[in-house]
Design a protein around this motif. Structure first.
Motif, PDB file in Angstrom:
ATOM      1  N   GLN A 593       0.811  -1.209   0.000  1.00 28.23           N
ATOM      2  CA  GLN A 593       0.000   0.000   0.000  1.00 28.23           C
ATOM      3  C   GLN A 593       0.851   1.269   0.000  1.00 28.23           C
ATOM      4  O   GLN A 593       0.398   2.324  -0.452  1.00 28.23           O
ATOM      5  CB  GLN A 593      -0.935   0.014   1.213  1.00 28.23           C
ATOM      6  N   VAL A 594       2.072   1.176   0.523  1.00 30.10           N
ATOM      7  CA  VAL A 594       2.868   2.400   0.713  1.00 30.10           C
ATOM      8  C   VAL A 594       4.293   2.308   0.167  1.00 30.10           C
ATOM      9  O   VAL A 594       5.027   3.297   0.196  1.00 30.10           O
ATOM     10  CB  VAL A 594       2.937   2.766   2.217  1.00 30.10           C
ATOM     11  N   ARG A 595       4.719   1.145  -0.328  1.00 34.04           N
ATOM     12  CA  ARG A 595       6.130   1.014  -0.713  1.00 34.04           C
ATOM     13  C   ARG A 595       6.495   1.881  -1.914  1.00 34.04           C
ATOM     14  O   ARG A 595       7.633   2.344  -2.046  1.00 34.04           O
ATOM     15  CB  ARG A 595       6.489  -0.448  -0.964  1.00 34.04           C
ATOM     16  N   GLU A 596       5.527   2.115  -2.837  1.00 34.20           N
ATOM     17  CA  GLU A 596       5.819   2.973  -3.981  1.00 34.20           C
ATOM     18  C   GLU A 596       6.128   4.390  -3.515  1.00 34.20           C
ATOM     19  O   GLU A 596       6.969   5.084  -4.105  1.00 34.20           O
ATOM     20  CB  GLU A 596       4.640   2.973  -4.962  1.00 34.20           C
ATOM     21  N   ALA A 597       5.448   4.826  -2.456  1.00 32.78           N
ATOM     22  CA  ALA A 597       5.719   6.158  -1.908  1.00 32.78           C
ATOM     23  C   ALA A 597       7.133   6.228  -1.347  1.00 32.78           C
ATOM     24  O   ALA A 597       7.833   7.239  -1.513  1.00 32.78           O
ATOM     25  CB  ALA A 597       4.699   6.485  -0.824  1.00 32.78           C
ATOM     26  N   PHE A 598       7.568   5.153  -0.680  1.00 32.08           N
ATOM     27  CA  PHE A 598       8.931   5.119  -0.154  1.00 32.08           C
ATOM     28  C   PHE A 598       9.948   5.226  -1.288  1.00 32.08           C
ATOM     29  O   PHE A 598      10.908   6.003  -1.210  1.00 32.08           O
ATOM     30  CB  PHE A 598       9.154   3.826   0.627  1.00 32.08           C
ATOM     31  N   LEU A 599       9.730   4.457  -2.354  1.00 29.96           N
ATOM     32  CA  LEU A 599      10.655   4.489  -3.493  1.00 29.96           C
ATOM     33  C   LEU A 599      10.671   5.863  -4.150  1.00 29.96           C
ATOM     34  O   LEU A 599      11.710   6.308  -4.647  1.00 29.96           O
ATOM     35  CB  LEU A 599      10.276   3.401  -4.502  1.00 29.96           C
ATOM     36  N   GLU A 600       9.530   6.539  -4.164  1.00 29.49           N
ATOM     37  CA  GLU A 600       9.491   7.884  -4.752  1.00 29.49           C
ATOM     38  C   GLU A 600      10.274   8.877  -3.908  1.00 29.49           C
ATOM     39  O   GLU A 600      10.966   9.749  -4.435  1.00 29.49           O
ATOM     40  CB  GLU A 600       8.035   8.343  -4.878  1.00 29.49           C
ATOM     41  N   LEU A 601      10.181   8.734  -2.583  1.00 36.34           N
ATOM     42  CA  LEU A 601      10.917   9.646  -1.693  1.00 36.34           C
ATOM     43  C   LEU A 601      12.420   9.346  -1.674  1.00 36.34           C
ATOM     44  O   LEU A 601      13.224  10.198  -1.333  1.00 36.34           O
ATOM     45  CB  LEU A 601      10.364   9.535  -0.272  1.00 36.34           C
ATOM     46  N   ASP A 602      12.786   8.117  -2.040  1.00 40.93           N
ATOM     47  CA  ASP A 602      14.199   7.719  -2.098  1.00 40.93           C
ATOM     48  C   ASP A 602      14.804   8.241  -3.402  1.00 40.93           C
ATOM     49  O   ASP A 602      15.023   7.502  -4.360  1.00 40.93           O
ATOM     50  CB  ASP A 602      14.304   6.192  -2.011  1.00 40.93           C
ATOM     51  N   LYS A 603      15.075   9.527  -3.423  1.00 43.51           N
ATOM     52  CA  LYS A 603      15.523  10.181  -4.651  1.00 43.51           C
ATOM     53  C   LYS A 603      16.871   9.662  -5.147  1.00 43.51           C
ATOM     54  O   LYS A 603      17.144   9.645  -6.340  1.00 43.51           O
ATOM     55  CB  LYS A 603      15.616  11.697  -4.437  1.00 43.51           C
ATOM     56  N   GLY A 604      17.734   9.238  -4.225  1.00 41.67           N
ATOM     57  CA  GLY A 604      19.049   8.744  -4.621  1.00 41.67           C
ATOM     58  C   GLY A 604      19.090   7.263  -4.922  1.00 41.67           C
ATOM     59  O   GLY A 604      20.148   6.728  -5.250  1.00 41.67           O
ATOM     60  N   SER A 605      17.946   6.595  -4.797  1.00 42.74           N
ATOM     61  CA  SER A 605      17.845   5.149  -5.043  1.00 42.74           C
ATOM     62  C   SER A 605      18.836   4.336  -4.207  1.00 42.74           C
ATOM     63  O   SER A 605      19.337   3.305  -4.629  1.00 42.74           O
ATOM     64  CB  SER A 605      18.054   4.835  -6.531  1.00 42.74           C
ATOM     65  N   THR A 606      19.107   4.822  -2.985  1.00 46.77           N
ATOM     66  CA  THR A 606      20.043   4.126  -2.099  1.00 46.77           C
ATOM     67  C   THR A 606      19.332   3.205  -1.117  1.00 46.77           C
ATOM     68  O   THR A 606      19.973   2.480  -0.362  1.00 46.77           O
ATOM     69  CB  THR A 606      20.884   5.135  -1.290  1.00 46.77           C
ATOM     70  N   ASP A 613      15.997  15.270   1.102  1.00 44.67           N
ATOM     71  CA  ASP A 613      14.922  14.895   0.165  1.00 44.67           C
ATOM     72  C   ASP A 613      13.563  14.910   0.854  1.00 44.67           C
ATOM     73  O   ASP A 613      12.566  15.355   0.278  1.00 44.67           O
ATOM     74  CB  ASP A 613      15.199  13.500  -0.415  1.00 44.67           C
ATOM     75  N   PHE A 614      13.531  14.430   2.078  1.00 51.60           N
ATOM     76  CA  PHE A 614      12.271  14.368   2.818  1.00 51.60           C
ATOM     77  C   PHE A 614      11.707  15.770   3.041  1.00 51.60           C
ATOM     78  O   PHE A 614      10.529  16.038   2.764  1.00 51.60           O
ATOM     79  CB  PHE A 614      12.512  13.662   4.157  1.00 51.60           C
ATOM     80  N   LYS A 615      12.554  16.663   3.540  1.00 50.68           N
ATOM     81  CA  LYS A 615      12.085  18.024   3.835  1.00 50.68           C
ATOM     82  C   LYS A 615      11.710  18.768   2.559  1.00 50.68           C
ATOM     83  O   LYS A 615      10.744  19.538   2.541  1.00 50.68           O
ATOM     84  CB  LYS A 615      13.168  18.790   4.614  1.00 50.68           C
ATOM     85  N   LYS A 616      12.453  18.507   1.488  1.00 47.06           N
ATOM     86  CA  LYS A 616      12.158  19.196   0.227  1.00 47.06           C
ATOM     87  C   LYS A 616      10.771  18.812  -0.303  1.00 47.06           C
ATOM     88  O   LYS A 616      10.003  19.675  -0.754  1.00 47.06           O
ATOM     89  CB  LYS A 616      13.228  18.867  -0.813  1.00 47.06           C
ATOM     90  N   VAL A 617      10.446  17.507  -0.254  1.00 47.58           N
ATOM     91  CA  VAL A 617       9.133  17.066  -0.735  1.00 47.58           C
ATOM     92  C   VAL A 617       8.017  17.672   0.104  1.00 47.58           C
ATOM     93  O   VAL A 617       7.006  18.160  -0.416  1.00 47.58           O
ATOM     94  CB  VAL A 617       9.043  15.521  -0.705  1.00 47.58           C
ATOM     95  N   LEU A 618       8.188  17.678   1.435  1.00 47.63           N
ATOM     96  CA  LEU A 618       7.142  18.229   2.300  1.00 47.63           C
ATOM     97  C   LEU A 618       6.997  19.733   2.136  1.00 47.63           C
ATOM     98  O   LEU A 618       5.881  20.271   2.173  1.00 47.63           O
ATOM     99  CB  LEU A 618       7.448  17.887   3.767  1.00 47.63           C
TER     100      LEU A 618
END
Length: 823
Positions: A593-606, A613-618
């Motif tokens: 239900q939420v893993r795609e959101a995690f991958l989207e927030l993981d901008k560096g794919s690490t 990245d987290f603060k920028k999206v919010l």
């Protein structure tokens, strides 16, 4: 055996002829094997000393003893024969065939007869079996003391006649009864030693308990803790730094499988609560929580994988169990490495490790059951993937590999069989099997030739390679997906090796004609012989073929999800800890239900979400102020490393997006109940939360009936009640922790242990850099340091520290820190 009589001179002759062990005394001066020589006459004692017994091993009466003397006194008819077995001498009245003598023994001959097997032999031959451990066990039961029982059991243990070398149902009843009686006797002995805080009795009791592998006494852990405390107090009293460091390691049970260093490294990667909540030691057992079936799901490098079902939660699980007895030192290192690495894995595209059980002779890994089958089977079914499917598959594999490499881990066995689909009707792929994986230091070369030849990189064959070997293997896999055949195949292994070393793979032009230029370029840049010229995982993720295709929903982060993150940040600290434990129990459906959101927030794919990245999206997408975004991040993620792990993100989503249900609640309770008592005690909370202060507060909040423990009903009532904490102090603590980290972190050392944080905290307090909150922060520093001291079981230092803190005596605090080697 019922009558006890004095020993005889003839017994001494037999003892010495059999080379019985006459060394190793208990604290009363009696040898570990014999405590009844005092019943023998003085002539026997003198004879023992004259004939070679160690004269320094004496009891208070000047007597030396060995097990055979005691057991011989208990059963005068039995002797340790010159042939080395327990038997009774007798004169035959009828003819008997002597198997050992290979002849018929005649009536009137003097022979030895075994009371268990009834075999007879003369003194001129030696039994092929060791001493009769069954007889020794029977006699030790008659003696009834811990020393006789322990040594009889030890003899059977060393001869492979006791658990864990044999299953309990295969062990002779006499030996089994001796073990069970030993457990009962040792339980009383440890209780008495604990009450008296008797260092020698605790040491002796724990040493003897090593051979009673059928039970885990509840007194064992307190005995270990008390012994550690005694050793540390002695070292602190002497202010001896070397003794202090050695004392920390004293009295650790010898059957600990995963070392403290291994667990610490795993905790550094995914956090303390994620490791301690999943790693279970006795008395918790695999069978307490899972039904293991005989059906084999597959075979990995280090063993078979069996199907299992949960006792307290629905679903299927995969069990990989390692037998520890008789395993070589090298193999043990391999198994420990696999367990450590697997414990530290936390990524959507890596199979989940739910639990680890460490038992006497077995280490069991409980994983999610991947019901979609191997990528190998899917390829065999499809023959050739469409380019879009191949690209998405390559992207998912790259995310897993880049996560590994970012964590300093190399897989070393990437192949079609080690990627599995989550569901038969799905295309979500995960990496499995870390049997060949290794924690790898950059700028170093590995030498072990491992993996599967068809996927092996040229430098692996040359036994000098880095993590780049994984990218070659990935290139082989993508090659197969695109054109449906192996690049380096054939029945001639020598020719296959030559092809790999030269990088000359098989090209079928009709197949490659259907492949795009970008896809072909991607494969070519992976199958490069020179590892330095080969694409790295980050570079491969940036390749146009991967970059230009849509792999994930880019609009899956919505306002409801942000609300969930903010609600999680407002929760009490213990509630957040519960959510983090529950995150490891979520089903694949719940995580999806939420893993795609995690991958989207993981901008560096690490495989982690960075603070930036987290603060920028919010801020950019939801207009959350920077200070609030930072507060939310600090509540969810790892402040020390400035990142949010996958399971931490899942925990935050449980505040509103993923519903709590009975299976999750039961599993969270189980993970806190570290001793499998059916209750959560304060000691359990300290172990999981790493804070005595917080554990005390949780007990105060949840232990409604004030019985000193938290029941399941009390636990459920708390979690279902909702509510938020006055988290001003928690926010202040997180802020100063972050400040300390930034002030104390050397440029070449990104990670700090807790003691380094404490040093920085005291430095800040001394400099009075936080005037308005100095009282709160000072209290937090003392509480945190006190928690560290409790971890090391230093009760005396804890009291001294509390007194110094109450007086506000900074000089004494620094002195205590110096004594504990923290400053």
């Amino acid at each position: 055996m019922a009558s006890i009589s004095a020993g005889e001179d003839a017994l001494v002759e037999d003892l010495l002829a059999g080379r019985a062990d006459v060394s190793g005394a208990d604290r009363h001066g009696n040898t570990a094997l014999h405590v009844a020589a005092a019943k023998a006459n003085e002539a026997v004692t003198a004879s023992l000393l004259r004939r070679g017994a160690d004269a320094t091993v004496k009891n208070a009466d000047g007597h030396s003893a060995v097990l055979c003397a005691r057991l011989g006194a208990l059963a005068p008819a039995l002797r340790l024969s010159s042939a080395g077995g327990w038997a009774a001498k007798e004169i035959l009245t009828v003819k008997v065939f002597g198997k050992l003598d290979s002849r018929t023994l005649q009536a009137g001959e003097e022979v030895w007869r075994c009371p268990i097997s009834k075999d007879c032999w003369t003194g001129s031959v030696s039994p092929t079996t060791p001493r009769n451990h069954q007889v020794a066990a029977i006699l030790a039961q008659a003696a009834g003391d811990a020393y006789s029982l322990a040594d009889a059991v030890e003899g059977a243990w060393l001869a492979g006649q006791a658990p864990p070398m044999k299953n309990q149902d295969e062990v002779h009843p006499a030996i089994m009864h001796a073990i069970l009686l030993l457990v009962q006797v040792l339980q009383k002995e440890l209780l008495a030693a604990l009450e008296a805080r008797d260092r020698e009795r605790l040491t002796a009791g724990l040493e003897m308990l090593r051979y009673a592998k059928v039970a885990q006494l509840p007194e064992e852990e307190p005995a270990i803790r008390t012994l550690v405390a005694i050793e540390l107090e002695a070292a602190i009293g002497a202010r001896n730094e070397l003794e202090l460091k050695q004392a920390v390691a004293v009295a650790i049970p010898q059957n600990i499988w995963l070392s403290t260093d291994s667990r610490t490294r795993a905790e550094d990667r995914v956090g303390h609560i994620s490791v301690v909540g999943r790693y279970h030691r006795l008395p918790s057992r695999l069978e307490d929580d899972y039904f293991v079936e005989k059906k084999a799901l597959g075979t990995g490098y280090n063993g078979s994988v069996l199907l299992a079902r949960g006792k307290n939660r629905a679903g299927k699980f995969a069990i990989k169990a390692f037998k520890l007895h008789g395993v070589s030192k090298e193999k043990k290192a391999e198994l420990a490495s696999e367990a450590e690495i697997f414990l530290s894995m936390d990524h959507p595209h890596i199979v989940r490790l739910f639990d680890v059980y460490e038992e006497e002779d077995r280490l069991s890994l409980v994983m999610e059951c991947m019901e979609g089958g191997e990528l190998f089977d899917r390829v065999r079914e499809k023959k050739i993937y469409s380019e879009k499917d191949a690209c998405k598959t390559a992207w998912m594999m790259l995310l897993a590999v880049n996560y590994l490499h970012s964590a300093g881990i190399v897989h070393r066995d990437l192949k079609l069989e080690n990627f599995l689909y989550e569901r038969k009707d799905g295309d979500f792929l995960k990496l499995i099997d870390f049997g060949f994986s290794k924690v790898w230091a950059k700028n170093t070369k590995m030498e072990l030739s491992c993996g599967t030849l068809s996927y092996a990189a040229p430098e692996v064959l040359a036994k000098s390679y880095t993590s780049q070997c994984d990218l070659w293997s990935l290139g082989v896999i993508v090659f197969i997906l695109l054109v449906g055949y192996m690049p380096f195949a054939g029945n001639d292994e020598r020719k296959q090796i030559q092809m790999i070393r030269s990088g000359h793979y098989i090209v079928k032009k009709d197949r490659w004609a259907k492949v795009s230029t970008q896809a072909a370029d991607f494969v070519q840049k992976l199958l490069v012989v020179d590892p330095d010229a080969r694409m790295t995982a980050p570079a491969a993720l940036e390749h146009p073929w991967i970059k230009n295709l849509d792999h994930a929903n880019s609009d899956c982060i919505d306002e409801a999800m942000v609300t969930s993150l903010c609600n999680f940040a407002k929760s009490q600290n213990f509630r957040r800890s519960c959510m983090k434990l529950m995150a490891w129990s979520l089903t694949a459906s719940e995580r999806s239900q939420v893993r795609e959101a995690f991958l989207e927030l993981d901008k560096g794919s690490t495989g982690t979400i960075t603070a930036a990245d987290f603060k920028k999206v919010l801020e950019d997408n939801f207009h959350i102020p920077e200070l609030q975004a930072e507060t939310v991040f600090n509540a969810i993620g790892d402040v020390e490393h400035d990142e949010i792990h996958y399971s931490e993100f899942l925990a935050a989503m449980m505040a509103s997006r993923i519903s709590l249900h009975d299976d999750l609640l039961k599993d969270a309770f189980r993970r806190f109940d570290t001793e499998n008592t059916g209750f959560i005690r304060k000691e359990d909370l300290v172990l999981v939360l790493e804070s005595d202060r917080e554990a005390t507060q949780v007990m105060r909040d949840l232990d409604v009936n004030h019985d000193g423990k938290i029941s399941y009903d009390e636990f459920i009532c708390y979690l279902k009640s909702g509510g938020a904490d006055d988290d001003a102090l928690e926010a202040a603590e997180r802020a100063i922790s972050k400040e300390i980290i930034s002030l104390n972190r050397p440029e070449d050392e990104p990670k700090l242990r807790k003691r380094d944080k404490l040093k920085g905290m005291f430095a800040i307090l001394s400099a009075q850099q936080y005037d308005q909150t100095s009282a709160r922060l000072y209290k937090h520093a003392v509480d945190a340091l006190h928690a560290v001291l409790e971890e090391k079981r230093v009760e005396q230092m804890g009291r001294q520290l509390a007194d110094a803190a109450a007086r506000g005596d900074l000089e004494m605090l620094h002195s205590l820190l110096q004594a504990m080697c923290f400053v």
